[in-house]
Every structure is written in structure tokens, then in C-alpha cells.
Design a protein around this motif. Structure first.
Motif, short mmCIF file in Angstrom:
data_model
loop_
_atom_site.label_atom_id
_atom_site.label_comp_id
_atom_site.label_asym_id
_atom_site.label_seq_id
_atom_site.Cartn_x
_atom_site.Cartn_y
_atom_site.Cartn_z
N ARG A 1 52.61 30.64 55.44
CA ARG A 1 51.30 30.02 55.69
C ARG A 1 51.25 29.44 57.10
N GLY A 2 50.04 29.43 57.67
CA GLY A 2 49.85 28.90 59.02
C GLY A 2 49.19 29.92 59.92
N ARG A 3 48.99 29.55 61.16
CA ARG A 3 48.31 30.43 62.12
C ARG A 3 49.24 31.53 62.60
N GLY A 4 48.66 32.70 62.82
CA GLY A 4 49.45 33.81 63.33
C GLY A 4 50.11 34.60 62.22
N TYR A 5 50.72 35.73 62.61
CA TYR A 5 51.37 36.62 61.65
C TYR A 5 52.79 36.15 61.38
N ALA A 6 53.14 36.08 60.11
CA ALA A 6 54.46 35.60 59.71
C ALA A 6 55.42 36.75 59.46
N ALA A 7 56.68 36.52 59.77
CA ALA A 7 57.72 37.54 59.60
C ALA A 7 57.96 37.83 58.13
N PRO A 8 58.37 39.07 57.82
CA PRO A 8 58.74 39.38 56.43
C PRO A 8 60.02 38.65 56.03
N LEU A 9 60.23 38.57 54.73
CA LEU A 9 61.47 37.95 54.24
C LEU A 9 62.68 38.72 54.74
N ILE A 10 62.61 40.06 54.70
CA ILE A 10 63.75 40.86 55.16
C ILE A 10 63.26 42.12 55.85
N HIS A 11 63.96 42.48 56.91
CA HIS A 11 63.77 43.76 57.59
C HIS A 11 65.16 44.37 57.74
N ALA A 12 65.39 45.49 57.06
CA ALA A 12 66.71 46.13 57.07
C ALA A 12 66.57 47.56 57.58
N ARG A 13 67.46 47.94 58.49
CA ARG A 13 67.48 49.30 59.03
C ARG A 13 68.89 49.87 58.99
N ASN A 14 68.98 51.13 58.56
CA ASN A 14 70.27 51.84 58.56
C ASN A 14 71.37 51.01 57.91
N GLU B 1 67.64 20.14 50.83
CA GLU B 1 66.46 20.92 51.20
C GLU B 1 66.64 21.35 52.65
N VAL B 2 67.03 22.59 52.83
CA VAL B 2 67.38 23.10 54.16
C VAL B 2 66.28 24.06 54.63
N TRP B 3 65.62 23.69 55.72
CA TRP B 3 64.57 24.51 56.32
C TRP B 3 65.06 25.09 57.64
N LEU B 4 64.84 26.38 57.83
CA LEU B 4 64.94 27.00 59.15
C LEU B 4 63.52 27.34 59.58
N GLU B 5 63.18 27.02 60.83
CA GLU B 5 61.80 27.26 61.26
C GLU B 5 61.77 27.89 62.64
N GLY B 6 60.68 28.66 62.86
CA GLY B 6 60.61 29.54 64.03
C GLY B 6 59.81 29.04 65.20
N ASP B 7 59.57 27.74 65.29
CA ASP B 7 58.91 27.16 66.46
C ASP B 7 57.55 27.82 66.71
N SER B 8 56.66 27.66 65.73
CA SER B 8 55.28 28.18 65.86
C SER B 8 55.25 29.68 66.16
N ARG B 9 56.08 30.45 65.45
CA ARG B 9 56.16 31.92 65.54
C ARG B 9 56.89 32.41 66.79
N ARG B 10 57.44 31.51 67.59
CA ARG B 10 58.14 31.95 68.81
C ARG B 10 59.40 32.72 68.47
N PHE B 11 60.12 32.28 67.44
CA PHE B 11 61.28 33.02 66.96
C PHE B 11 60.83 33.99 65.86
N CYS B 12 61.47 35.16 65.81
CA CYS B 12 61.09 36.20 64.85
C CYS B 12 62.17 36.49 63.83
N ARG B 13 63.29 35.77 63.91
CA ARG B 13 64.40 35.98 62.98
C ARG B 13 65.05 34.63 62.70
#
Length: 221
Positions: A106-119, A45-57
Motif C-alpha cells: 500500500r502507498g504511492r507508486g508501484y510496489a515490488a512483488p513478494l518474490i522475483h526468481a530467475r533461473n 516485529e521486524v520491518w524492512l522498508e524501501g525508502d519510498s520505493r527507492r530500493f527495489c529489493r
């Protein structure tokens, strides 16, 4: 991140069970028939987490090709960068495969999308679950997109945003389960398209509980 610095075409990075607070920058491309694969170890069970929304990717790849990501779980990634926030961010990439991943917004604040792809080109999202993020997926000037066999629950705004200035780029959206978006601030449809001819849509289930006059599945803007 340390493993990503050491990869070469054909390598597989197996990540052991644990909680990883970081953004992993992919520094090397794979090759045809020799992708670079990032994968949760068997039964881990491998979790990557963004430190309370501080990281965006969680994984960021700029101009990289032939990449596979499989079996990860994500939480607490934010949206501080409006045009480049995403659990998976690919800009100028090609042949990107994302499978069996879970994005828990889930949680406080706006969460990042699963994927953001450009060009980018040839992007696959398959057998994933995304819940309660600001948006589930955003594709900008990205061709040959395949989104199949996923579950999308309660995106705040849209499940899929697909922008193509020419209409030549296509997205196959098939065999997915999609619930209402939250509609707290806007009344945008689940699937937002710049041009109707971009969408190939089939065999999806839309679980809509809003009153009929508020139900919008597809909108062209």
C-alpha cells in the motif's frame, strides 16, 4: 547487511525488532542440511522498508543456495528494475524457503512483488501474505516451485506469473486465498502461464467480485 557478511553454512541470523531501510545482499550459500537462516527474533516485529520505493529489493541472492527467510514484514519497496525487482530476488539460486512473511504494498507508486526468481530451482513460499503490489510473484525459468497456504490480496496485475520456455518447469499452487487483481490498466488473469502444463493447481479460494464476464483466473500467454 552486516550480519549477512559474516554468515557460514548452518548459521541463523536473528534480527531484533525495528525498522531497517536497506537491501540485504546474501553473500554466502548454505549447504544441504545446513541452510543459512535469516529470521525475525521471537515475538519481534521486524520491518524492512524501501525508502519510498527507492530500493527495489529487500533480500537479494545471486547464485546462492540453501537459504531460509522467516517472519519478516516489508513495505515501500519499488519496481524501478523491471526484470529484477522483488522483495525477495533470487537469480541462479536453489533451495530457497520463504515463510511467514508479509509484504505490504500500500502507498504511492508501484510496489515490488513478494518474490522475483530467475533461473532458480526448489523455491518455496509458504504461510505468507502479499497485498497491493504491482504483481505478487514472478518466476522465470525456475523449476520445482511450491506456493502454499498464502493470502494474496489485490495485486495490480497478476498474482502469479510463471514463464517456462520448455514446459518442464512446474509450480504447485495450492491452499491459497486470492482476491481480484486491481484491473486498473489491464485485464490480465490472476495466474499467468507461458504453458498450461506448468501449473499444478488445487484447493485454492478465488474471491472474485468483478462481473462474471471479467473474471479470469488462469490465462496462457
Amino acid at each position: 547487511s552486516r550480519a549477512a557478511l559474516a554468515t557460514a553454512p548452518g548459521d541463523t541470523v536473528l534480527i531484533n525488532e525495528g525498522l531497517y531501510t536497506e537491501t540485504v545482499y546474501v553473500t554466502c550459500s548454505g549447504a544441504p542440511g545446513k541452510p543459512i537462516t535469516f529470521k525475525a527474533a521471537p515475538n519481534a516485529e521486524v520491518w524492512l522498508e524501501g525508502d519510498s520505493r527507492r530500493f527495489c529489493r529487500a533480500f537479494a541472492a545471486f547464485g546462492k543456495k540453501h537459504l531460509v527467510f522467516d517472519g519478516f514484514r516489508f513495505k515501500n519497496y519499488g519496481t524501478a528494475f523491471p526484470n529484477s525487482s522483488g522483495v525477495f530476488l533470487t537469480i541462479g539460486g536453489r533451495d530457497i524457503r520463504i515463510t511467514r512473511c508479509f509484504n505490504d504494498g500500500r502507498g504511492r507508486g508501484y510496489a515490488a512483488p513478494l518474490i522475483h526468481a530467475r533461473n532458480s530451482a526448489k523455491v518455496l513460499v509458504n504461510n505468507c501474505v502479499s497485498m497491493t503490489s504491482m504483481a505478487a510473484m514472478t518466476f522465470v525459468e525456475t523449476s520445482d516451485v511450491t506456493v502454499t497456504n498464502n493470502v494474496f490480496r489485490k495485486a495490480a496485475i497478476w498474482t502469479l506469473a510463471f514463464h517456462s520456455s520448455t514446459g518442464k518447469n512446474k509450480v504447485l499452487f495450492a491452499n491459497n486465498i486470492v482476491s481480484d487483481n486491481i484491473r486498473a490498466k489491464t485485464f490480465q488473469a490472476l495466474l499467468m502461464l507461458s504453458r498450461p502444463e506448468c501449473l499444478i493447481e488445487r484447493n485454492n479460494i478465488y474471491y472474485l467480485r468483478l462481473p462474471r464476464n471479467l473474471r479470469k483466473v488462469i490465462e496462457v500467454n
